[in-house]
Write a protein that holds these residues in place. Structure first.
Motif, PDB file in Angstrom:
ATOM      1  N   LYS A   1       0.327  -3.436 -13.466  1.00  0.00           N
ATOM      2  CA  LYS A   1       0.962  -4.747 -13.590  1.00  0.00           C
ATOM      3  C   LYS A   1       1.817  -5.066 -12.369  1.00  0.00           C
ATOM      4  O   LYS A   1       1.817  -6.192 -11.876  1.00  0.00           O
ATOM      5  CB  LYS A   1       1.811  -4.807 -14.863  1.00  0.00           C
ATOM      6  N   THR A   2       2.546  -4.082 -11.876  1.00  0.00           N
ATOM      7  CA  THR A   2       3.380  -4.285 -10.695  1.00  0.00           C
ATOM      8  C   THR A   2       2.529  -4.610  -9.477  1.00  0.00           C
ATOM      9  O   THR A   2       2.864  -5.501  -8.696  1.00  0.00           O
ATOM     10  CB  THR A   2       4.229  -3.025 -10.441  1.00  0.00           C
TER      11      THR A   2
ATOM     12  N   PHE B   1       3.973   5.974  -5.336  1.00  0.00           N
ATOM     13  CA  PHE B   1       4.159   6.043  -6.784  1.00  0.00           C
ATOM     14  C   PHE B   1       2.829   6.083  -7.523  1.00  0.00           C
ATOM     15  O   PHE B   1       2.679   5.482  -8.589  1.00  0.00           O
ATOM     16  CB  PHE B   1       4.991   4.843  -7.255  1.00  0.00           C
ATOM     17  N   SER B   2       1.873   6.808  -6.985  1.00  0.00           N
ATOM     18  CA  SER B   2       0.534   6.859  -7.590  1.00  0.00           C
ATOM     19  C   SER B   2       0.524   7.609  -8.929  1.00  0.00           C
ATOM     20  O   SER B   2      -0.410   7.457  -9.710  1.00  0.00           O
ATOM     21  CB  SER B   2      -0.458   7.497  -6.629  1.00  0.00           C
ATOM     22  N   ASP B   3       1.541   8.409  -9.200  1.00  0.00           N
ATOM     23  CA  ASP B   3       1.605   9.137 -10.471  1.00  0.00           C
ATOM     24  C   ASP B   3       2.048   8.245 -11.631  1.00  0.00           C
ATOM     25  O   ASP B   3       1.906   8.646 -12.789  1.00  0.00           O
ATOM     26  CB  ASP B   3       2.576  10.316 -10.357  1.00  0.00           C
TER      27      ASP B   3
ATOM     28  N   SER C   1       0.560  -8.334  -5.504  1.00  0.00           N
ATOM     29  CA  SER C   1      -0.607  -8.865  -4.804  1.00  0.00           C
ATOM     30  C   SER C   1      -0.709 -10.383  -4.926  1.00  0.00           C
ATOM     31  O   SER C   1      -1.178 -11.057  -4.014  1.00  0.00           O
ATOM     32  CB  SER C   1      -1.887  -8.232  -5.330  1.00  0.00           C
ATOM     33  N   SER C   2      -0.305 -10.884  -6.072  1.00  0.00           N
ATOM     34  CA  SER C   2      -0.417 -12.340  -6.244  1.00  0.00           C
ATOM     35  C   SER C   2       0.681 -13.061  -5.490  1.00  0.00           C
ATOM     36  O   SER C   2       0.539 -14.183  -5.093  1.00  0.00           O
ATOM     37  CB  SER C   2      -0.384 -12.704  -7.711  1.00  0.00           C
TER      38      SER C   2
ATOM     39  N   LEU D   1       0.824  -1.212   0.000  1.00  0.00           N
ATOM     40  CA  LEU D   1       0.000   0.000   0.000  1.00  0.00           C
ATOM     41  C   LEU D   1       0.859   1.262   0.000  1.00  0.00           C
ATOM     42  O   LEU D   1       0.540   2.240  -0.673  1.00  0.00           O
ATOM     43  CB  LEU D   1      -0.942   0.009   1.200  1.00  0.00           C
ATOM     44  N   MET D   2       1.942   1.251   0.764  1.00  0.00           N
ATOM     45  CA  MET D   2       2.825   2.413   0.801  1.00  0.00           C
ATOM     46  C   MET D   2       3.447   2.660  -0.583  1.00  0.00           C
ATOM     47  O   MET D   2       3.515   3.800  -1.043  1.00  0.00           O
ATOM     48  CB  MET D   2       3.921   2.208   1.839  1.00  0.00           C
ATOM     49  N   LEU D   3       3.858   1.585  -1.252  1.00  0.00           N
ATOM     50  CA  LEU D   3       4.423   1.735  -2.595  1.00  0.00           C
ATOM     51  C   LEU D   3       3.385   2.260  -3.581  1.00  0.00           C
ATOM     52  O   LEU D   3       3.697   3.089  -4.441  1.00  0.00           O
ATOM     53  CB  LEU D   3       4.989   0.403  -3.088  1.00  0.00           C
TER      54      LEU D   3
END
Length: 190
Positions: free
Chosen positions: A183-184, A176-178, A189-190, A170-172
Motif C-alpha cells: 500500500k505504501t 524495508f523489503s521484510d 508511486s501514484s 526504490l531505496m525505501l
C-alpha cells in the motif's frame, strides 16, 4: 482574458519549438509502432519516453516562453488587467499548444496503429503531465525574476521528479523489503 489567450495561443501555435515537438513525437511514435507488430510493446516504450520527455519539454519551454514574453506582459499589465488573469491566460495558452502537439504527435499514430485501452490511457496521462508541469514551471518563473535561476530551478524540479524521487522510492523498497509495503509503495508511486 479570452483575447489575451487567443493572441498567445496564435503566437504559440506558430512557435518553432511547438511544431518541432509535435513532429518529434509523431516520428518517435510512428517508428516505435512500425518496429514491432505488438502494439503493447510500442506503447510501453512510448510511455517511457513520455515519462522523461513531456515533463522536460513542458518545464523548459514554459519557463523560457515566460521570460521571453516578459516585456509583453509588462505592457499588458499597464492596462487595467489583473495579474492573475494574465498568468491564467498564459497558462491556458501554453497548455493548449503543448496539448495539441501531444494529440497530433502521439494521438494520431495511436488512433491508426494501436486501438487498445492502454493507448487511450496514455494520452490523457501525457496531457495531465503537461498541464501539471506547465503550472510548476510558471510557479517557478513567477517566483524567480532571473532567467538563469528560473531555468535552473525548473531543471532541478525535473531532475527530482524523474530521477531522484524514483531512486528514493526504490531505496525505501529495498531497505524495508521484510515488511509489507504494498500500500505504501502504491501511494508513493501514484
Amino acid at each position: 482574458m479570452i483575447k489575451i489567450s487567443k493572441y498567445l495561443l496564435r503566437d504559440l501555435l506558430q512557435h518553432k519549438v511547438i511544431i518541432t515537438y509535435g513532429l518529434v513525437l509523431l516520428a518517435i511514435t510512428t517508428i516505435l509502432f512500425r518496429m514491432d507488430d505488438q502494439a503493447d510493446k510500442a506503447i510501453i516504450s512510448i510511455m517511457n519516453i513520455t515519462l522523461l520527455m513531456i515533463p522536460l519539454v513542458s518545464l523548459i519551454f514554459s519557463t523560457i516562453y515566460y521570460y521571453n514574453s516578459y516585456e509583453f506582459m509588462e505592457m499588458v499589465l499597464a492596462q487595467p488587467i489583473a495579474r492573475k488573469s494574465l498568468i491564467a491566460s498564459l497558462y491556458i495558452s501554453i497548455c493548449t499548444a503543448l496539448t495539441l502537439s501531444i494529440l497530433i504527435g502521439m494521438g494520431l499514430p495511436m488512433i491508426f496503429m494501436a486501438q487498445s485501452s492502454l493507448a487511450y490511457t496514455l494520452l490523457p496521462i501525457g496531457i495531465l503531465y503537461t498541464w501539471v508541469f506547465v503550472a510548476v514551471s510558471l510557479w517557478a518563473s513567477v517566483w524567480t525574476r532571473d532567467k538563469a535561476k528560473g531555468i535552473g530551478l525548473t531543471l532541478m524540479i525535473w531532475f527530482y521528479f524523474t530521477i531522484l524521487y524514483d531512486a528514493i522510492v526504490l531505496m525505501l523498497i529495498f531497505q524495508f523489503s521484510d515488511y509489507p509495503l504494498e500500500k505504501t509503495t502504491l501511494i508513493l508511486s501514484s
